[in-house]
Design a protein around this motif. Structure first.
Motif, PDB file in Angstrom:
ATOM      1  N   TYR A  93      56.600 -50.516 105.949  1.00 59.25           N
ATOM      2  CA  TYR A  93      57.315 -51.786 105.839  1.00 59.25           C
ATOM      3  C   TYR A  93      57.589 -52.443 107.192  1.00 59.25           C
ATOM      4  CZ  TYR A  93      58.135 -49.356 101.437  1.00 59.25           C
ATOM      5  OH  TYR A  93      57.966 -48.642 100.276  1.00 59.25           O
ATOM      6  N   ILE A  94      57.029 -51.895 108.258  1.00 51.73           N
ATOM      7  CA  ILE A  94      57.227 -52.431 109.605  1.00 51.73           C
ATOM      8  C   ILE A  94      55.910 -53.012 110.094  1.00 51.73           C
ATOM      9  CG2 ILE A  94      57.785 -51.853 112.006  1.00 51.73           C
ATOM     10  CD1 ILE A  94      59.558 -49.571 110.859  1.00 51.73           C
ATOM     11  N   CYS A  95      55.954 -54.268 110.583  1.00 50.95           N
ATOM     12  CA  CYS A  95      54.697 -54.907 111.013  1.00 50.95           C
ATOM     13  C   CYS A  95      54.475 -54.838 112.515  1.00 50.95           C
ATOM     14  CB  CYS A  95      54.630 -56.355 110.524  1.00 50.95           C
ATOM     15  SG  CYS A  95      55.844 -57.460 111.245  1.00 50.95           S
ATOM     16  N   THR A  96      55.560 -54.813 113.302  1.00 48.06           N
ATOM     17  CA  THR A  96      55.386 -54.773 114.749  1.00 48.06           C
ATOM     18  C   THR A  96      56.693 -54.387 115.433  1.00 48.06           C
ATOM     19  OG1 THR A  96      54.517 -56.007 116.659  1.00 48.06           O
ATOM     20  CG2 THR A  96      55.981 -57.210 115.171  1.00 48.06           C
ATOM     21  N   GLU A  97      56.651 -54.361 116.764  1.00 42.77           N
ATOM     22  CA  GLU A  97      57.835 -54.069 117.577  1.00 42.77           C
ATOM     23  C   GLU A  97      57.931 -55.131 118.658  1.00 42.77           C
ATOM     24  OE1 GLU A  97      59.110 -50.793 120.943  1.00 42.77           O
ATOM     25  OE2 GLU A  97      57.934 -50.063 119.226  1.00 42.77           O
ATOM     26  N   ARG A  98      59.132 -55.684 118.814  1.00 42.16           N
ATOM     27  CA  ARG A  98      59.350 -56.704 119.847  1.00 42.16           C
ATOM     28  C   ARG A  98      60.579 -56.346 120.669  1.00 42.16           C
ATOM     29  NH1 ARG A  98      58.898 -62.072 116.082  1.00 42.16           N
ATOM     30  NH2 ARG A  98      56.709 -61.847 115.444  1.00 42.16           N
ATOM     31  N   LYS A  99      60.344 -56.185 121.967  1.00 40.90           N
ATOM     32  CA  LYS A  99      61.436 -55.849 122.901  1.00 40.90           C
ATOM     33  C   LYS A  99      62.258 -54.663 122.413  1.00 40.90           C
ATOM     34  CE  LYS A  99      61.819 -60.593 124.607  1.00 40.90           C
ATOM     35  NZ  LYS A  99      62.700 -61.777 124.802  1.00 40.90           N
ATOM     36  N   GLY A 100      61.546 -53.657 121.900  1.00 43.57           N
ATOM     37  CA  GLY A 100      62.211 -52.433 121.457  1.00 43.57           C
ATOM     38  C   GLY A 100      62.838 -52.514 120.081  1.00 43.57           C
ATOM     39  N   ILE A 101      62.633 -53.643 119.370  1.00 41.13           N
ATOM     40  CA  ILE A 101      63.201 -53.834 118.035  1.00 41.13           C
ATOM     41  C   ILE A 101      62.068 -53.875 117.011  1.00 41.13           C
ATOM     42  CG2 ILE A 101      64.548 -55.360 116.528  1.00 41.13           C
ATOM     43  CD1 ILE A 101      66.212 -54.175 118.764  1.00 41.13           C
ATOM     44  N   HIS A 102      62.203 -53.145 115.943  1.00 47.03           N
ATOM     45  CA  HIS A 102      61.204 -53.168 114.886  1.00 47.03           C
ATOM     46  C   HIS A 102      61.352 -54.448 114.061  1.00 47.03           C
ATOM     47  CE1 HIS A 102      60.130 -48.632 114.784  1.00 47.03           C
ATOM     48  NE2 HIS A 102      59.115 -49.337 115.228  1.00 47.03           N
ATOM     49  N   ILE A 103      60.212 -55.017 113.690  1.00 46.01           N
ATOM     50  CA  ILE A 103      60.187 -56.215 112.859  1.00 46.01           C
ATOM     51  C   ILE A 103      59.661 -55.833 111.479  1.00 46.01           C
ATOM     52  CG2 ILE A 103      59.282 -58.563 112.589  1.00 46.01           C
ATOM     53  CD1 ILE A 103      61.194 -58.187 114.993  1.00 46.01           C
ATOM     54  N   ILE A 104      60.440 -56.172 110.471  1.00 44.31           N
ATOM     55  CA  ILE A 104      60.095 -55.826 109.087  1.00 44.31           C
ATOM     56  C   ILE A 104      59.005 -56.758 108.559  1.00 44.31           C
ATOM     57  CG2 ILE A 104      61.006 -55.754 106.717  1.00 44.31           C
ATOM     58  CD1 ILE A 104      63.750 -54.992 108.034  1.00 44.31           C
ATOM     59  N   HIS A 105      58.077 -56.195 107.829  1.00 44.00           N
ATOM     60  CA  HIS A 105      56.970 -56.936 107.226  1.00 44.00           C
ATOM     61  C   HIS A 105      57.509 -57.681 106.008  1.00 44.00           C
ATOM     62  CE1 HIS A 105      53.026 -58.014 106.029  1.00 44.00           C
ATOM     63  NE2 HIS A 105      52.387 -57.049 106.693  1.00 44.00           N
ATOM     64  N   ILE A 106      57.841 -58.960 106.184  1.00 40.89           N
ATOM     65  CA  ILE A 106      58.546 -59.652 105.102  1.00 40.89           C
ATOM     66  C   ILE A 106      57.666 -59.994 103.894  1.00 40.89           C
ATOM     67  CG2 ILE A 106      60.484 -60.512 106.447  1.00 40.89           C
ATOM     68  CD1 ILE A 106      59.047 -63.198 106.664  1.00 40.89           C
ATOM     69  N   ILE A 107      56.357 -59.898 104.052  1.00 41.27           N
ATOM     70  CA  ILE A 107      55.515 -60.055 102.862  1.00 41.27           C
ATOM     71  C   ILE A 107      55.762 -58.872 101.922  1.00 41.27           C
ATOM     72  CG2 ILE A 107      53.128 -60.078 102.001  1.00 41.27           C
ATOM     73  CD1 ILE A 107      52.362 -61.696 104.469  1.00 41.27           C
ATOM     74  N   GLN A 108      55.952 -57.695 102.525  1.00 37.26           N
ATOM     75  CA  GLN A 108      56.317 -56.509 101.732  1.00 37.26           C
ATOM     76  C   GLN A 108      57.690 -56.707 101.103  1.00 37.26           C
ATOM     77  OE1 GLN A 108      54.345 -54.112 100.981  1.00 37.26           O
ATOM     78  NE2 GLN A 108      53.542 -52.968 102.708  1.00 37.26           N
ATOM     79  N   THR A 109      58.607 -57.279 101.888  1.00 38.49           N
ATOM     80  CA  THR A 109      59.960 -57.545 101.370  1.00 38.49           C
ATOM     81  C   THR A 109      59.893 -58.488 100.173  1.00 38.49           C
ATOM     82  OG1 THR A 109      60.867 -57.321 103.608  1.00 38.49           O
ATOM     83  CG2 THR A 109      62.276 -58.370 101.967  1.00 38.49           C
ATOM     84  N   ALA A 110      59.112 -59.555 100.318  1.00 36.25           N
ATOM     85  CA  ALA A 110      58.978 -60.536  99.230  1.00 36.25           C
ATOM     86  C   ALA A 110      58.417 -59.888  97.967  1.00 36.25           C
ATOM     87  CB  ALA A 110      58.081 -61.686  99.687  1.00 36.25           C
ATOM     88  N   ARG A 111      57.412 -59.041  98.138  1.00 38.47           N
ATOM     89  CA  ARG A 111      56.791 -58.375  96.987  1.00 38.47           C
ATOM     90  C   ARG A 111      57.784 -57.459  96.271  1.00 38.47           C
ATOM     91  NH1 ARG A 111      54.612 -53.406  96.298  1.00 38.47           N
ATOM     92  NH2 ARG A 111      54.757 -52.893  98.522  1.00 38.47           N
ATOM     93  N   LEU A 112      58.492 -56.636  97.050  1.00 37.97           N
ATOM     94  CA  LEU A 112      59.425 -55.674  96.453  1.00 37.97           C
ATOM     95  C   LEU A 112      60.673 -56.356  95.897  1.00 37.97           C
ATOM     96  CD1 LEU A 112      58.937 -52.862  99.091  1.00 37.97           C
ATOM     97  CD2 LEU A 112      58.285 -52.753  96.689  1.00 37.97           C
ATOM     98  N   LEU A 113      61.095 -57.450  96.547  1.00 38.54           N
ATOM     99  CA  LEU A 113      62.231 -58.212  96.032  1.00 38.54           C
ATOM    100  C   LEU A 113      61.859 -58.857  94.695  1.00 38.54           C
ATOM    101  CD1 LEU A 113      65.057 -59.429  96.235  1.00 38.54           C
ATOM    102  CD2 LEU A 113      64.106 -61.214  97.726  1.00 38.54           C
ATOM    103  N   HIS A 114      60.645 -59.359  94.607  1.00 38.91           N
ATOM    104  CA  HIS A 114      60.172 -59.936  93.340  1.00 38.91           C
ATOM    105  C   HIS A 114      60.211 -58.898  92.223  1.00 38.91           C
ATOM    106  CE1 HIS A 114      56.972 -60.870  90.373  1.00 38.91           C
ATOM    107  NE2 HIS A 114      57.511 -62.075  90.445  1.00 38.91           N
ATOM    108  N   GLU A 115      59.742 -57.690  92.522  1.00 37.31           N
ATOM    109  CA  GLU A 115      59.741 -56.615  91.519  1.00 37.31           C
ATOM    110  C   GLU A 115      61.168 -56.260  91.103  1.00 37.31           C
ATOM    111  OE1 GLU A 115      57.532 -53.335  93.103  1.00 37.31           O
ATOM    112  OE2 GLU A 115      55.637 -54.452  93.163  1.00 37.31           O
TER     113      GLU A 115
END
Length: 240
Positions: A34-56
């Motif tokens: 569920y993580i797409c990348t890292e920016r300045k030491g912070i993980h960025i969540i893959h929000i397409i995954q979030t959208a899919r799971l929230l829909h479910e």
């Protein structure tokens, strides 16, 4: 990208900060999908995954609510207590927003007796019976009522163990999660990058630290529950 049913907009999610995770060094490896990348030491969540799971989760919630299933919303962090209560009332859900009392689900008979006592004391207060008692006795009863109101007000009308539990903060409410697992109660849970998504049945990868993110996700779930209630109410009317 906008979902026709729930208006799950990636742009709005980013505006709400749903995609911001924790520091990369604090991550849980189970969150890797569920993580797409890292920016300045912070993980960025893959929000397409979030959208899919929230829909479910929304689809599940609507279906459950349309069948009359009871929801319990849990979020005991002080900063979000008001948000939890408001969302629960909007969606006709029960809620716990102060402190999770151990055994709240697994020792339901004890909680039932406390709820009965709670209602008795509220009735006495309503009928002004406290003022007819000696001051010391009245003070003890008022303290007892305030404590019960503080911790049980959100489940005052809960007559049985809930059918679905929605959890906002996995680390804060680990006891609640364990009780749900023990009883086999289906769970929907926000999971940040430092969480274990396997602990809930329907994980929603999202920032669980900021009110804007929590409110955005909760709003979608509550709309889904309301839709289920509307379906049930409409069906009940057609059968009369």
């Amino acid at each position: 990208m906008t979902n026709d049913n729930w208006n799950i907009s990636l742009e709005k999610m980013m505006e709400a900060g749903v995609h911001f995770g924790h520091q990369a060094r604090k991550w849980n490896p189970k969150m890797a999908p569920y993580i797409c990348t890292e920016r300045k030491g912070i993980h960025i969540i893959h929000i397409i995954q979030t959208a899919r799971l929230l829909h479910e989760a929304c689809e599940f919630s609507t279906n459950a609510a349309s069948k009359g299933k009871q929801f319990l919303l849990v979020g005991t962090r002080y900063q979000t207590a008001g948000l939890i209560a408001a969302a629960a009332k909007k969606g006709r859900c029960h809620y716990v927003n102060r402190k999770w009392l151990g055994g709240m689900l697994t020792n339901w008979t004890t909680i039932e007796s406390r709820l009965k006592r709670f209602k008795q004391l509220e009735e006495q207060e309503k009928n002004d019976l406290f003022n007819k008692l000696p001051k010391k006795e009245a003070a003890i009863l008022k303290t007892q009522l305030n404590q019960l109101r503080k911790y049980l007000n959100g489940i005052k009308y809960m007559t049985k163990i809930p059918d679905v539990v929605i959890l906002i903060d996995q680390h804060q409410d680990t006891t609640a999660i364990q009780e749900c697992i023990k009883l086999g109660i289906p769970t929907i849970g926000l999971v940040d990058t430092d969480c274990d998504p396997s602990l809930v049945d329907m994980p929603i990868p999202a920032n669980d630290d900021t009110k804007t993110s929590i409110e955005w996700i909760l709003n979608k779930l509550i709309i889904a529950i309301q839709k289920g209630h509307q379906r049930r109410d409409k069906f009940s009317k057609t059968r009369r």
